[in-house]
Design an enzyme around this catalytic site. Structure first.
Site, PDB file in Angstrom:
ATOM      1  N   ARG A   1      25.209  40.973  54.293  1.00  0.00           N
ATOM      2  CA  ARG A   1      25.598  41.850  54.048  1.00  0.00           C
ATOM      3  C   ARG A   1      25.121  42.935  54.911  1.00  0.00           C
ATOM      4  O   ARG A   1      26.182  43.596  55.191  1.00  0.00           O
ATOM      5  CB  ARG A   1      26.153  42.687  52.169  1.00  0.00           C
TER       6      ARG A   1
ATOM      7  N   PHE B   1      38.221  37.632  49.415  1.00  0.00           N
ATOM      8  CA  PHE B   1      37.024  37.067  48.480  1.00  0.00           C
ATOM      9  C   PHE B   1      35.670  37.987  47.807  1.00  0.00           C
ATOM     10  O   PHE B   1      35.077  37.812  47.665  1.00  0.00           O
ATOM     11  CB  PHE B   1      36.451  35.708  48.919  1.00  0.00           C
TER      12      PHE B   1
ATOM     13  N   ASP C   1      40.746  39.591  45.477  1.00  0.00           N
ATOM     14  CA  ASP C   1      39.961  38.784  44.577  1.00  0.00           C
ATOM     15  C   ASP C   1      40.890  38.728  43.630  1.00  0.00           C
ATOM     16  O   ASP C   1      42.053  38.946  43.547  1.00  0.00           O
ATOM     17  CB  ASP C   1      38.993  39.110  44.066  1.00  0.00           C
TER      18      ASP C   1
ATOM     19  N   ALA D   1      43.746  35.371  47.883  1.00  0.00           N
ATOM     20  CA  ALA D   1      44.283  35.434  49.334  1.00  0.00           C
ATOM     21  C   ALA D   1      45.220  34.850  50.037  1.00  0.00           C
ATOM     22  O   ALA D   1      45.727  35.374  51.225  1.00  0.00           O
ATOM     23  CB  ALA D   1      43.155  35.605  49.902  1.00  0.00           C
TER      24      ALA D   1
ATOM     25  N   ASP E   1      34.835  35.747  52.846  1.00  0.00           N
ATOM     26  CA  ASP E   1      33.861  34.814  52.082  1.00  0.00           C
ATOM     27  C   ASP E   1      34.780  34.148  50.806  1.00  0.00           C
ATOM     28  O   ASP E   1      34.306  34.172  49.834  1.00  0.00           O
ATOM     29  CB  ASP E   1      33.425  35.961  51.341  1.00  0.00           C
TER      30      ASP E   1
ATOM     31  N   CYS F   1      31.485  28.240  52.895  1.00  0.00           N
ATOM     32  CA  CYS F   1      29.738  27.655  51.925  1.00  0.00           C
ATOM     33  C   CYS F   1      29.657  26.308  52.124  1.00  0.00           C
ATOM     34  O   CYS F   1      29.492  25.675  50.642  1.00  0.00           O
ATOM     35  CB  CYS F   1      29.623  28.629  50.553  1.00  0.00           C
TER      36      CYS F   1
HETATM   37  N1  SAH Z   1      31.148  38.110  48.902  1.00  0.00           N
HETATM   38  C1  SAH Z   1      31.414  37.973  47.402  1.00  0.00           C
HETATM   39  C2  SAH Z   1      30.976  36.288  46.924  1.00  0.00           C
HETATM   40  C3  SAH Z   1      32.984  35.830  46.748  1.00  0.00           C
HETATM   41  S1  SAH Z   1      32.755  34.356  46.341  1.00  0.00           S
HETATM   42  C4  SAH Z   1      30.321  38.513  47.466  1.00  0.00           C
HETATM   43  O1  SAH Z   1      28.917  38.688  48.307  1.00  0.00           O
HETATM   44  O2  SAH Z   1      29.333  38.791  46.356  1.00  0.00           O
HETATM   45  C5  SAH Z   1      34.116  33.938  46.075  1.00  0.00           C
HETATM   46  C6  SAH Z   1      35.445  34.696  45.834  1.00  0.00           C
HETATM   47  O3  SAH Z   1      36.425  34.361  45.883  1.00  0.00           O
HETATM   48  C7  SAH Z   1      35.369  34.816  43.932  1.00  0.00           C
HETATM   49  O4  SAH Z   1      34.791  36.292  43.406  1.00  0.00           O
HETATM   50  C8  SAH Z   1      36.476  34.101  44.026  1.00  0.00           C
HETATM   51  O5  SAH Z   1      37.084  34.584  42.273  1.00  0.00           O
HETATM   52  C9  SAH Z   1      37.476  34.679  44.542  1.00  0.00           C
HETATM   53  N2  SAH Z   1      38.569  33.606  44.744  1.00  0.00           N
HETATM   54  C10 SAH Z   1      38.409  31.994  45.303  1.00  0.00           C
HETATM   55  N3  SAH Z   1      40.425  31.820  45.134  1.00  0.00           N
HETATM   56  C11 SAH Z   1      40.316  32.784  46.236  1.00  0.00           C
HETATM   57  C12 SAH Z   1      41.628  32.757  46.348  1.00  0.00           C
HETATM   58  N4  SAH Z   1      42.866  31.649  46.729  1.00  0.00           N
HETATM   59  N5  SAH Z   1      42.443  34.136  46.628  1.00  0.00           N
HETATM   60  C13 SAH Z   1      41.160  34.800  46.373  1.00  0.00           C
HETATM   61  N6  SAH Z   1      40.252  35.568  45.635  1.00  0.00           N
HETATM   62  C14 SAH Z   1      39.446  33.602  45.206  1.00  0.00           C
END
Ligand code: SAH
Length: 395
Positions: free
Chosen positions: A213, A229, A251, A279, A299, A339
């Protein structure tokens, strides 16, 4: 005390000698002696040479998780105390105190304590017990942690799927001390974040993205940023603190977006634009609507859970990267992560390249990102490496 013996099939001793901590069922010729799952066993080669010692679970594909390669080392209370001490002392040496009060104290196999994850959030510890071997020793480990760390409370979040493979039900709740508040406010590089350790993802917060970050923020001054995300908006807070002009959080989770709003407010920023949705679809809609960004952050959650899903996962990564590239102004930035442990850094780079080709964009890598030091990667356990990212300039 004579321990039961796990005898390996011929030719299966090499990974054990190289201190890889897992013994799969397919490597085992037989088990000699009476033993219960969760007990300590000795591992012997087919040639009858002592190799290592660990805990057993015949219900799991990983039948033994190794704890020591020293024949003299007994797996008693003092052993667990020593192992915890080693992980905690290593964290103390990272100098994180001036940076954050939330970080990983114990990273399972990567800290030579297979099956145990411990994260610190301010005065509270959150524990994940992932295996039967740890489950059986949970009380002891909690007592040792309480004595050593003197937290306000120790909370368990062993509600993740991998426990099923060990024949364990989910388990959640207070293990020691006082209940954590609804939200623990943690500090990271001068920013504050509300963490819900009861219902949040993982143990509440993506501690593994702390340094990334910060790196990403270095490219976001004045930028219109799409934070895809977003979860609870951690990248958004860093972006606005770095003088980003506008941030859009995207999200699927309305709860995560509501928390993102609260985190922005907590750090003194007015509301960002929030987009609730998938997304894969929303990125296309944004393009169709003619939206452009100076930076896109991707992410996503883990896409690849097994080798058999790798191709599908790769297509997923390629698709979101392709869609993101379409949205980025020339000279803008793509910050992209995976990840999935099964996707190697090399494969990930190839996927982003394939997306760039399809998008007809030229892309330069500015930075390669990985794990922070509180999530170390053990050379003898490369499976522990899962997070990789690229900061790219897009033309
Ligand atoms: N960048 C964040 C962590 C992301 S975790 C941080 O730094 O804290 C991944 C996220 O993607 C989760 O919140 C989950 O709800 C979301 N997610 C999962 N599938 C998704 C999709 N198809 N479209 C959008 N968001 C999604």
């Amino acid at each position: 005390m004579v321990l039961a013996r796990v005898i390996l099939k011929p030719g299966h001793d090499r990974p054990v000698r190289r201190h890889h901590p897992w013994i799969f069922s397919g490597a085992i010729a037989r088990i000699e002696g009476s033993v219960e799952d969760g007990d300590i066993v000795d591992v012997w080669s087919a040639e009858r040479e002592w190799l290592a010692r660990g805990y057993l679970n015949r219900r799991s594909q990983i039948v033994v998780r190794l704890l020591t390669w020293d024949a003299e080392e007994r797996i008693d209370d003092a052993f667990w105390a020593r192992r915890l001490e080693r992980a905690l002392a290593a964290r103390a040496r990272l100098g994180l105190a001036s940076v954050t009060d939330a970080y990983r104290l114990v990273f399972a196999e990567s800290d030579w304590i297979p099956g145990l994850v411990i994260d610190r959030y301010g005065d509270f510890l959150v524990v994940q017990s992932l295996t039967l071997g740890i489950e059986r020793r949970k009380e002891l480990l909690v007592r040792l942690l309480a004595e050593r760390c003197r937290p306000a409370g120790i909370y368990e979040r062993s509600d993740i799927d991998v426990r099923e493979k060990e024949g364990l039900p989910p388990s959640e709740g207070l293990l020691w001390g006082t209940e954590p508040p609804d939200r623990i406010v943690i500090h990271e590089y001068g920013h504050r974040f509300r963490v819900d350790v009861r219902h949040g993802q993982k143990t509440g917060f993506y501690l593994d993205q702390r340094e990334n970050r910060r790196r990403a923020a270095a490219y976001l001054a004045g930028a219109r940023v799409l934070n895809a995300f977003s979860y609870t908006g951690a990248f958004a807070v860093y972006a606005l603190a770095a003088s980003a002009r506008h941030v859009v959080n995207l999200d699927t989770s309305a709860d995560a977006l509501a928390e993102a709003e609260a985190n922005l407010a907590l750090n003194g920023f007015s509301a960002a634009e929030q987009l609730e949705g998938d997304a894969f679809r929303v990125l296309r809609h944004l393009r169709a609507a003619g939206r452009r960004f100076d930076a896109v952050i991707l992410d996503p959650p883990k896409f690849a859970f097994a080798q058999a899903h790798l191709e599908r996962a790769s297509r997923g990564y390629k698709d979101i990267n392709l869609q993101a590239l379409h949205l980025i102004e020339s000279g803008g930035v793509l910050v992209t992560f995976s990840c999935s442990g099964l996707v190697s850094p090399d494969l990930f780079q190839k996927i982003v390249f394939a997306a760039a080709e399809d998008a007809r964009r030229e892309v330069q890598i500015l930075e390669r990102l990985g794990h922070p030091a509180d999530h170390p990667i053990r050379l003898s356990f490369p499976e522990g490496e899962y997070l990789k990212g690229l900061i790219c300039r897009v033309w």
